[in-house]
Design an enzyme around this catalytic site. Structure first.
Site: not given
Ligand code: F6P
Length: 539
Positions: A205, A257-258, A374
């Site tokens: 990506e 990475g995270r 809501h």
């Protein structure tokens, strides 16, 4: 360890039959005894079913699992990510006031400090407009990255909007061309800085988006490479892409990475809020590290947050966990925590190769309050599943002229945890319906819909105000919570093999979709879906 779990199972069953509210009546000191205050944070876990014996049993499990020893091994640079043979040292990125941190006898702190200094110099140049694009001052920064190379900086830039004085930041992640089109549409390539953030510099990506953005820039700029920066562990690959070495900020494979927002992957954030504020975030993270390393387990915030998580999912069997920040600027925190928690602990095989005999990490989800109230709170209050909630809220906002908004926000947050615990019984609902004019069977029928079972657990993390330092503490708190849970389950929280198969099959399917390879060998469903899509490609 198994003995501890058997005992906990029985405790979980007993706790299900117990009311949370009566625990406060039985124990006048409960609010204090079931909360931890540390350096501006208050973590309250009193509104759960846990009693003192349950907590002692959980702490016994933590001890039996060797949480403290494993924690020390992580901070010391041992290769605790055994399935990838790597050390786990995102903590070193914020260890700026600490001593050396060695991996196989080599101190990694000099390279971390050096890169941080380079990042600061670069960020200052962009912010001071002495770093220029082909069209002059940089007005916009586009961070191209996905997963850990996207969610952390995106979440933090949004969270710290009050502190932003630098250029606007945009985050391009999805391979869907719509993402690139919608972002680029509003930008001037001559005044845009592009940051390609990818630890591996191979992610499909990111590399697809990077190539597209380079083509877009080439339509208006003679040498797009000059306006490209790369954040990666692979200097070879960044060179192949053509990023000048002085615009590459690298980091070691000991940063997952995270867990990477603390270093080069945080460059867009540093440009947005400035090196000083970024440094405050690092300090907040480091303060949480010290607390995690030094506080006894029972008074240790990440440990107790982890134990409450295990109690709710693995012991009580509640399938999901909602993270509900009452802070609009923390709107991306749930998405960030989804990766942090689910990519880290969503695993069915233990480090030793055996299958996990407990459920792996829960589904983590959420939205900011009050918006969620809501939308999905109906299910949280009256649905048949119990959803343990984690509320995060600041006592003060950043908008002094809108202080009444903040009071309402806070009141709503506290009201939700109270309502979840307290509920509303049938007699109260019947009285309300009688007041509204209903009688007899119709009163009871109407009342049944207005009953809240209550007894639903939640925890609340309260801070004074959302600042870079507090954000650093919160991120590190959650990182260590995930670690604690992983150690206690016996899994490796630092690999992510579960994302690989889909990537492999996507690579194989692309030429099939393009008609260059046959769909033979694919299952009937996939073949039919390919054929349907190809009808449009053929037009
Ligand atoms: O989704 C898998 C993953 O490897 C994540 O762990 C990582 O954060 C993301 O892809 C991006 O990886 P990279 O930074 O190498 O592009």
């Amino acid at each position: 360890m198994f003995k501890v779990q058997d005992e906990l199972k029985a405790r979980g069953e007993a706790a299900r039959a117990r009311g949370i509210l009566p625990l406060f009546e039985e124990d006048a000191g409960r609010a204090e005894a079931f909360s931890i205050g540390f350096d501006g944070l208050l973590f309250d876990y009193a509104k759960t079913h846990l009693d003192r014996e349950d907590r002692a049993a959980l702490l016994g499990w933590a001890e039996a699992a060797g949480v403290a020893a494993r924690r020390d091994a992580m901070f010391s640079g041992a290769r605790i990510n055994e399935t990838e043979g790597r050390a786990v040292l995102h903590t070193a990125l914020r260890n700026l006031e600490g001593g050396p941190v060695e991996v196989d006898g080599r101190d990694v702190m000099p390279e971390i400090r050096d890169t941080l200094e380079r990042m600061k110099r670069f960020a200052r140049r962009v912010r001071a407009q002495s770093y220029k694009g082909a069209g002059g001052e940089i007005t916009d920064v586009v961070n191209i990255g996905i997963g850990g190379s996207h969610l952390g900086p995106e979440m933090a830039v949004r969270a710290l909007e009050t502190f932003r004085q630098g250029p606007r930041c945009h985050f391009l992640s999805n391979v869907d061309g719509a993402d690139a089109a919608d972002i680029l549409d509003h930008l001037d390539p001559r005044q845009t800085l592009v940051i390609v953030a990818s630890k591996s510099f191979t992610t499909q990506e990111t590399m697809t988006n990077a190539a597209t953005v380079r083509d877009w820039m080439a339509t208006a700029v003679d040498n797009p490479a000059k306006q490209f920066v790369a954040l990666s562990s692979s200097k070879e690959k960044t060179a192949e892409f053509g990023v000048p070495p002085e615009q590459v900020f690298d980091f070691g494979d000991y940063v997952g990475g995270r867990y990477s927002v603390w270093g080069p992957i945080g460059l867009s954030l540093m440009i947005a809020i400035g090196p000083e504020a970024f440094g405050m975030m690092l300090r907040g993270g480091a303060a949480m590290d010290r607390h995690f390393r030094e506080a006894p387990l029972a008074e240790n915030m990440p440990v107790m947050l982890g134990l409450v998580g295990l109690w709710h999912h693995q012991v009580m069997g509640f399938p999901t966990r909602a993270v509900l920040p009452y802070a609009q600027r923390l709107e991306r925190l749930p998405a960030y925590l989804q990766q942090l928690e689910m990519e880290s602990n969503g695993k069915r095989v233990r480090m030793d190769g055996r299958t996990l005999d407990l459920p792996s990490g829960p589904v983590v989800w959420g939205e900011p309050g009050t918006n969620g109230q809501h939308a999905f709170y109906q299910l949280i209050h009256q649905g048949t599943q119990v959803v343990p909630c984690e509320f995060i809220v600041a006592a003060e906002g950043h908008e002094p002229t809108l202080a009444h908004h903040h009071r309402l926000l806070l009141a709503n947050c506290l009201a939700q945890s109270e309502a979840l615990m307290r509920g509303r019984d049938m007699a109260t609902a019947q009285a309300l319906m009688a007041e509204a004019g209903y009688e007899g069977a119709e009163r009871d029928r109407q009342a049944a819909h207005r009953v809240f079972e209550g007894n639903r657990p939640s925890v609340t993390l309260m801070i004074d105000q959302l600042t870079p330092y507090r954000l650093g503490q919160i991120i590190a708190l959650y990182e260590h919570r995930v670690f604690v849970e992983g150690v206690m389950l016996g899994i490796n929280s630092f690999d992510q093999w579960g994302v690989e198969l889909g990537k492999e099959l996507a690579r194989a399917l692309e030429p099939v979709l393009a008609g260059e390879e046959s769909a033979e060998g694919k299952d009937g469903s996939t073949r039919a879906l390919v054929a349907y899509a190809q009808r449009f490609w053929a037009r």
